[in-house]
Design a protein around this motif. Structure first.
Motif, short mmCIF file in Angstrom:
data_model
loop_
_atom_site.label_atom_id
_atom_site.label_comp_id
_atom_site.label_asym_id
_atom_site.label_seq_id
_atom_site.Cartn_x
_atom_site.Cartn_y
_atom_site.Cartn_z
N THR A 2 0.83 -1.19 0.00
CA THR A 2 0.00 0.00 0.00
C THR A 2 0.87 1.25 0.00
O THR A 2 1.72 1.42 0.87
CB THR A 2 -0.93 0.01 1.22
OG1 THR A 2 -1.70 -1.20 1.23
CG2 THR A 2 -1.88 1.19 1.17
N PRO A 52 0.42 3.22 -12.44
CA PRO A 52 -0.11 4.29 -11.59
C PRO A 52 0.27 5.66 -12.13
O PRO A 52 0.99 6.44 -11.48
CB PRO A 52 0.56 4.00 -10.24
CG PRO A 52 1.89 3.42 -10.61
CD PRO A 52 1.66 2.63 -11.88
N VAL A 67 -5.08 7.69 -12.51
CA VAL A 67 -5.58 8.30 -11.28
C VAL A 67 -6.78 9.21 -11.58
O VAL A 67 -7.77 9.20 -10.84
CB VAL A 67 -4.45 9.08 -10.57
CG1 VAL A 67 -4.99 9.84 -9.37
CG2 VAL A 67 -3.35 8.12 -10.12
N ALA A 72 -9.69 7.06 -11.97
CA ALA A 72 -10.19 6.61 -10.66
C ALA A 72 -11.03 7.70 -10.00
O ALA A 72 -12.06 7.41 -9.38
CB ALA A 72 -9.01 6.22 -9.77
N LEU A 79 -7.30 2.11 -5.85
CA LEU A 79 -6.67 1.83 -7.13
C LEU A 79 -5.61 0.75 -6.90
O LEU A 79 -4.73 0.93 -6.04
CB LEU A 79 -6.03 3.10 -7.71
CG LEU A 79 -5.14 2.93 -8.96
CD1 LEU A 79 -5.94 2.39 -10.13
CD2 LEU A 79 -4.48 4.26 -9.31
N THR A 113 -2.64 -1.30 -8.83
CA THR A 113 -1.84 -1.34 -10.06
C THR A 113 -0.79 -2.44 -9.97
O THR A 113 -0.41 -2.87 -8.88
CB THR A 113 -1.13 0.00 -10.34
OG1 THR A 113 -0.18 0.27 -9.30
CG2 THR A 113 -2.15 1.13 -10.43
N LEU A 145 4.55 2.77 -7.99
CA LEU A 145 4.69 4.21 -8.22
C LEU A 145 6.12 4.63 -7.95
O LEU A 145 6.74 5.32 -8.75
CB LEU A 145 3.73 4.99 -7.32
CG LEU A 145 3.82 6.51 -7.42
CD1 LEU A 145 3.47 6.99 -8.83
CD2 LEU A 145 2.92 7.18 -6.38
N VAL A 160 0.56 12.65 -8.73
CA VAL A 160 -0.25 11.45 -8.53
C VAL A 160 -0.60 11.29 -7.06
O VAL A 160 -1.76 11.06 -6.69
CB VAL A 160 0.51 10.20 -9.05
CG1 VAL A 160 -0.12 8.91 -8.52
CG2 VAL A 160 0.52 10.18 -10.57
N LEU A 177 -4.38 11.46 -5.36
CA LEU A 177 -4.91 10.34 -4.60
C LEU A 177 -5.39 10.79 -3.22
O LEU A 177 -6.50 10.47 -2.80
CB LEU A 177 -3.84 9.25 -4.44
CG LEU A 177 -3.45 8.47 -5.69
CD1 LEU A 177 -2.19 7.64 -5.42
CD2 LEU A 177 -4.58 7.54 -6.13
N LEU A 217 -3.90 3.61 -2.91
CA LEU A 217 -3.14 2.96 -3.98
C LEU A 217 -2.44 1.74 -3.40
O LEU A 217 -1.72 1.84 -2.39
CB LEU A 217 -2.11 3.91 -4.58
CG LEU A 217 -1.13 3.30 -5.58
CD1 LEU A 217 -1.85 2.74 -6.81
CD2 LEU A 217 -0.07 4.32 -6.01
N HIS A 218 -2.63 0.60 -4.04
CA HIS A 218 -1.97 -0.65 -3.63
C HIS A 218 -1.30 -1.26 -4.85
O HIS A 218 -1.87 -1.27 -5.94
CB HIS A 218 -3.00 -1.62 -3.04
CG HIS A 218 -2.39 -2.85 -2.45
ND1 HIS A 218 -1.80 -2.88 -1.21
CD2 HIS A 218 -2.27 -4.12 -2.94
CE1 HIS A 218 -1.36 -4.10 -0.94
NE2 HIS A 218 -1.63 -4.87 -1.99
N VAL A 219 -0.10 -1.81 -4.66
CA VAL A 219 0.71 -2.36 -5.76
C VAL A 219 0.96 -3.84 -5.54
O VAL A 219 1.36 -4.27 -4.46
CB VAL A 219 2.07 -1.61 -5.85
CG1 VAL A 219 2.98 -2.29 -6.87
CG2 VAL A 219 1.85 -0.15 -6.20
#
Length: 299
Positions: free
Chosen positions: A28, A46, A51, A54, A62, A64, A68, A85, A89, A96-98
């Protein structure tokens, strides 16, 4: 509605962060663990366009594939594109989580989705994860076609089934050679050449193939054909180079379906979406028209 921390726990169960490569930056990036989540958007990159999508969608989360911040930074100032970005957010309460290399190694993961998009039957991982006793996790996949195709026909299938990009599909090798088995790896894959040779497949489809590894592949195959011998490993008949974004986008659909199933099971009622925005950086392709004679090359 679930809290962000509950949704993230479910995503981490799908793609445990400890299975990511040591150099990777997953997990996250932004978001309040206590905020409620009702709408989720999946995408590869991202970037600001995603964004903004979103925001327009009203997403709370979000997810991705690409990080980022893969390397350290000293600023999130809004006059930098990554800082902008982050600001967007936070202003709109979007987390945002990757999931990157942990999603690459997963079962099912990025390469499973790529194989599915190409209508291939998965046989095994290309590079098995030694911590998986079932032998299903790992990088890349070794696959079989339902019936043999020429390299040209398989490239046409890939061009038709994967999202359209300016690059399309590049091929190294004899276009008329027959392909029965294929290795696939979503994203950059030329570090896996030795594993592909050891797998004994007829073709390798991946992205970001560089000049020198591809050139050495061509030379090695020519040497083997001329002398009737190999170097102790099997060289595939062809390399197929697709756009990086296109080979990883099918995972977004897979991941969204996985979260949908979790939402249904838990009674969360999440609305899960997949971005169709093309974030491949290349926007046009001009086919070469200069002849070898015009360049002064010998016939």
């Amino acid at each position: 509605m679930p809290r962000l921390s509950e949704v993230i726990a479910a995503l981490d169960a799908l793609w445990p962060p400890e299975r990511a490569e040591s150099w990777d930056a997953v997990g996250t990036v932004a978001g309040d663990p206590d905020q409620e989540v009702s709408r989720v958007l999946f995408a590869v990159d991202p970037v600001q366009d995603i964004v903004d999508e979103a925001v327009k969608l009203g997403a709370d989360l979000l997810v991705t594939h690409h990080p980022l911040y893969l390397r350290g930074t000293t600023t999130v100032a809004a006059d930098t594109f990554k800082g902008r970005v982050v600001h967007t957010l936070i202003k709109h309460d979007i987390a945002l989580h990757v999931a990157h290399t942990n999603a690459d190694r997963a079962d099912p993961g990025v390469s499973d989705a790529l194989a599915g998009a190409l209508d291939l039957r998965i046989v095994r991982p290309l590079v098995p994860d030694p911590t998986d006793p079932a032998g299903r996790r790992g990088l890349g996949r070794v696959c079989e076609l339902d019936h043999p195709l020429t390299v040209r026909e398989f490239a046409a299938r890939a061009a038709e089934r994967l999202p359209a990009t300016a690059q399309g599909i590049r091929v190294a090798g004899d276009p008329e050679a027959l392909v029965r088995t294929v290795a696939v790896s979503g994203g950059s894959g030329d570090s896996l050449f030795d594993d592909v040779r050891a797998a004994g497949v007829d073709a390798f489809l991946t992205a970001d193939l560089r000049h020198h590894p591809a050139s050495e592949f061509i030379a090695d195959r020519a040497h083997s054909a001329a002398h009737g011998t190999g170097t102790g490993t099997h060289n595939p008949l062809a390399l197929l180079d697709a756009a990086h974004w296109a080979t990883e986008w099918p995972w977004c659909e897979l991941a969204a379906a996985q979260l949908d199933e979790i939402s249904d099971r838990n009674g969360w009622g999440l609305r899960v979406h997949v971005s169709a925005t093309v974030t491949d950086p290349w926007t046009a392709h001009a086919a070469s028209t200069t002849t070898s004679e015009a360049l002064g090359a010998p016939n």
